[in-house]
Enzyme design. Sequence first.
Site, PDB file in Angstrom:
ATOM      1  N   CYS A 124       0.800  -1.226   0.000  1.00  0.00           N
ATOM      2  CA  CYS A 124       0.000   0.000   0.000  1.00  0.00           C
ATOM      3  C   CYS A 124       0.835   1.279   0.000  1.00  0.00           C
ATOM      4  CB  CYS A 124      -1.007   0.022   1.146  1.00  0.00           C
ATOM      5  SG  CYS A 124      -1.197  -1.505   2.069  1.00  0.00           S
ATOM      6  N   ARG A 153       6.746 -11.174   5.940  1.00  0.00           N
ATOM      7  CA  ARG A 153       6.253 -10.936   7.300  1.00  0.00           C
ATOM      8  C   ARG A 153       6.936 -11.926   8.227  1.00  0.00           C
ATOM      9  NH1 ARG A 153      -0.165  -9.930   5.738  1.00  0.00           N
ATOM     10  NH2 ARG A 153       0.320  -8.328   4.177  1.00  0.00           N
ATOM     11  N   GLN A 171       1.018 -11.726  -2.994  1.00  0.00           N
ATOM     12  CA  GLN A 171      -0.425 -11.521  -3.044  1.00  0.00           C
ATOM     13  C   GLN A 171      -0.826 -11.049  -4.441  1.00  0.00           C
ATOM     14  OE1 GLN A 171      -1.482  -8.707   0.027  1.00  0.00           O
ATOM     15  NE2 GLN A 171      -2.493 -10.304   1.193  1.00  0.00           N
ATOM     16  N   ASP A 173      -2.289  -8.540  -5.024  1.00  0.00           N
ATOM     17  CA  ASP A 173      -2.656  -7.351  -4.282  1.00  0.00           C
ATOM     18  C   ASP A 173      -3.113  -6.246  -5.233  1.00  0.00           C
ATOM     19  OD1 ASP A 173      -2.913  -5.901  -2.000  1.00  0.00           O
ATOM     20  OD2 ASP A 173      -0.789  -5.349  -1.839  1.00  0.00           O
ATOM     21  N   HIS A 175      -4.831  -1.967  -5.076  1.00  0.00           N
ATOM     22  CA  HIS A 175      -5.398  -0.833  -4.346  1.00  0.00           C
ATOM     23  C   HIS A 175      -6.189   0.027  -5.308  1.00  0.00           C
ATOM     24  CE1 HIS A 175      -2.101  -2.144  -1.710  1.00  0.00           C
ATOM     25  NE2 HIS A 175      -3.009  -1.916  -0.790  1.00  0.00           N
ATOM     26  N   LYS A 256     -14.811  -3.548   6.256  1.00  0.00           N
ATOM     27  CA  LYS A 256     -14.251  -4.510   5.296  1.00  0.00           C
ATOM     28  C   LYS A 256     -15.204  -5.664   5.035  1.00  0.00           C
ATOM     29  CE  LYS A 256     -11.919  -7.413   8.702  1.00  0.00           C
ATOM     30  NZ  LYS A 256     -10.793  -8.260   9.010  1.00  0.00           N
ATOM     31  N   HIS A 318      -8.243  -1.732  -0.335  1.00  0.00           N
ATOM     32  CA  HIS A 318      -7.251  -2.797  -0.448  1.00  0.00           C
ATOM     33  C   HIS A 318      -8.042  -4.040  -0.842  1.00  0.00           C
ATOM     34  CE1 HIS A 318      -4.537  -0.622   2.549  1.00  0.00           C
ATOM     35  NE2 HIS A 318      -5.720  -0.184   2.922  1.00  0.00           N
TER      36      HIS A 318
END
Lengths: 474, 474
Positions: A124, A153, A171, A173, A175, A256, A318
Amino acid sequence: SVQNAQLNSTSSDPPTPTADHRTLSQTHELFITSPYSPGSPLLLPNGAYVFQKLQAFLRAQYPQFGFQEVITPTIYKKSLWEKSGHWDNYAEDMFSVQGRGATGQTENAEVGQNEEFGLKPMNCPGHCLLFRDEIKSYRDLPIRYADFSALHRNEVSGALTGLTRVRRFHQDDAHIFCRPDQILSEIENTLRFVGMVYDTFGLGPYKLLLSTRPTDQFIGTIEEWDRAEQQLTSALNNSGREWAINEGDGAFYGPKIDIILKDANGKEHQTATIQLDFQLPQRFDLYYQASPEELEAPTKTRDEGVLDPSNRRPVIVHRAIYGSLERFMALLIEHYAGKYPFWLSPRPAIILSLNQDPELLKHVAYLQSVLSGLQNTEASSPSSTAQQSEPSKPRPQPLSTIHLPIDVDTSARSLGKKIADAQKKKYNHIIVIGPSEVQSGGVRVELANQPNEEATQRVLSEVLGRELQSNDIK
Amino acid sequence: SVQNAQLNSTSSDPPTPTADHRTLSQTHELFITSPYSPGSPLLLPNGAYVFQKLQAFLRAQYPQFGFQEVITPTIYKKSLWEKSGHWDNYAEDMFSVQGRGATGQTENAEVGQNEEFGLKPMNCPGHCLLFRDEIKSYRDLPIRYADFSALHRNEVSGALTGLTRVRRFHQDDAHIFCRPDQILSEIENTLRFVGMVYDTFGLGPYKLLLSTRPTDQFIGTIEEWDRAEQQLTSALNNSGREWAINEGDGAFYGPKIDIILKDANGKEHQTATIQLDFQLPQRFDLYYQASPEELEAPTKTRDEGVLDPSNRRPVIVHRAIYGSLERFMALLIEHYAGKYPFWLSPRPAIILSLNQDPELLKHVAYLQSVLSGLQNTEASSPSSTAQQSEPSKPRPQPLSTIHLPIDVDTSARSLGKKIADAQKKKYNHIIVIGPSEVQSGGVRVELANQPNEEATQRVLSEVLGRELQSNDIK
Ligand SMILES: [Zn+2]
Ligand SMILES: [Zn+2]
């Protein structure tokens, strides 16, 4: 066409998982782990093949959903993570990175070389830097950045397992930077995207879970939350899917939707997620030039005193459809239990030679080349391979070519042993070539481990350039 | 077909570079840099598009050259880098990584959490771990692992520039594990691969430079070096390319071939590299079960006392065709100077509307969708879009679909302003839609910035499903 046949979804009755993904992965030689990098699985060629098919599948969908890929750094200076809040709030999960010059091991280390970096756990903040690069108008929104970067992580090493509990993962991922009034359509599209993807893999059923404003601590105004939650609720209602509410369980920075997938054993997995964020746009001072309608509306929602009155803050969504690709792969490995659909299978077919006659081996090599997508049937036939393969001038293959990893076994072992070995390795198809196949220019296919026979037969007959006949298939 | 038209190489007379890649990149909005991550360029959607086309092009070639992709970790423990020799020999160029729990910021940090990692500057050690996973026989070789992983090297920040001097980059890296007698054919194939790729981009001429055994310090026997250098020499002779020798300039661990590319300004760039390595196989104790012929040959070449007499060490060939993708991109940016070939262009075409008539805008949207590859001409026509677009059921796109990023400008500005803007942004094609185009269902194309018009016209006419007519093209 061959390409269109690729994406036929699998049967709606997936086989019941029989084993853990780590055991199943051994059969297909998908990945290994190493004490040199705990929690970072090393994907062997077969595992990388499946991984990339998953990635390619999603990439092929991005244009119709308006996502654009970006490529962003792996390490950022501590100050970025302080700005985003991760350095403090995500401390224990982050890795810190230093130039080794910074440790005093390099003489004459220059200024700045000593500054600490953080290995990114999320994309992000990088996407916020991209958004901020040029001033955006309300007409430019929504902007949708997708990113397949590796993320790290720092899970404790005792918790690490196969592809599911890892330290390094990817991911799908993305945005979405949108106006507050665009939340409904963005969430609707994302839910449609989720549905299409899960249908393709024959996954499901799944349920949707909405987490709303916490009572104690939250940023933004109640009006902003109410408006966002109304849009999320409408999107959920319009999705036609089962959904439930987790009152007050949203993060302090936004509501979310979690997607909870039920596997064939009834076990639930949280996979996809759609998370609204009112906070990062503030932290990174993201804004767009407001529309005439927005300028007329009451300005309760803007950060008083910070934002120019003619600008507004975008909302960030996200979202991930697979979630972690590694974890999604683990889920699919168990879901298919060794019977991958043809287009995703790391072992779609193997060709076995009945003997080692040179003519027969030539036919095997020809078939392997055709089935692999390396040469088409019109360009040449086995008898002409000698002239056509001019090794000094390889031809560039078009980007759209689908290559299948077709194996051969031309060893001197008995056919029985070869078949047994191929069955053990769970090839979708075992193709036996004997003298009669050489004469007829055909194949004999043993169907095995294949959830959707029809799709495969279509692919094979297209590759061969003719209908499969009854004696082609055993 | 459209796909086949994609890879027509560009004209053999590329335009003379007029500006630095950083300036040219701004026109096409390819990348930005950030003080939060010096030396790690952030690729904007257009830059990521070019990057991925380059990656996809090479991927499409891998099967015919026998490469298999693998996916390997970003961080490895210090002990791996000590084993490979990088921790000592590459110290100043490496970043070290620590779980933040290791710094004492996490309470109850567990054992092992405190161990230091190195951020990988190269993929080779990881590929050695993969090779070592299962015992290999002489029949299994060569094994060719390709890897596009992000790599990090700690250049001093004063030296960082655009895409050329960076800290984080991606190589089209590969390692070939082969028998000593396979060196010739592997090098020949690699040189062919290099030739095919550089021809496709219209790059060249280039020369090949062989660096041989240093006199002072080297590992392995003189016989091993002589045999390897003979094979490299044969491969170079057979390549039909200009080559020269750098006597004694090889690394201590093996001879190498560098590819030196001359750009349109006569400036030389070292891009591709082919490096033999006798050392890493020893450090990682890599071996394969020898062939009967090898067992009969004298055993001078094996590490006495370490290797079982029935095993042999493979040779590793490190090779990259592009080298750093970021640097190769910079080179192409200058090489094409804004006139990208259609298949690689981040701005292949823009559609401009003459006015804002709803029927006209509908036709623009239809054409954008068709030219983008999102819908085919047979499936629907502009008049039927209303029924066909059933938004709740998006269809999965096949993996082989080529999507083009076709832009539109339907703003209320004058056509002159729109054209001027599109020209400034250097679209390959500017397509103008007025009432007559709506009536005829056609296009009017302004050819601009396009090195290979013929290829593009073929693509356009295939997309439209008919031959382009003279009044289509201005
Ligand atoms: Zn995020
Ligand atoms: Zn290497």
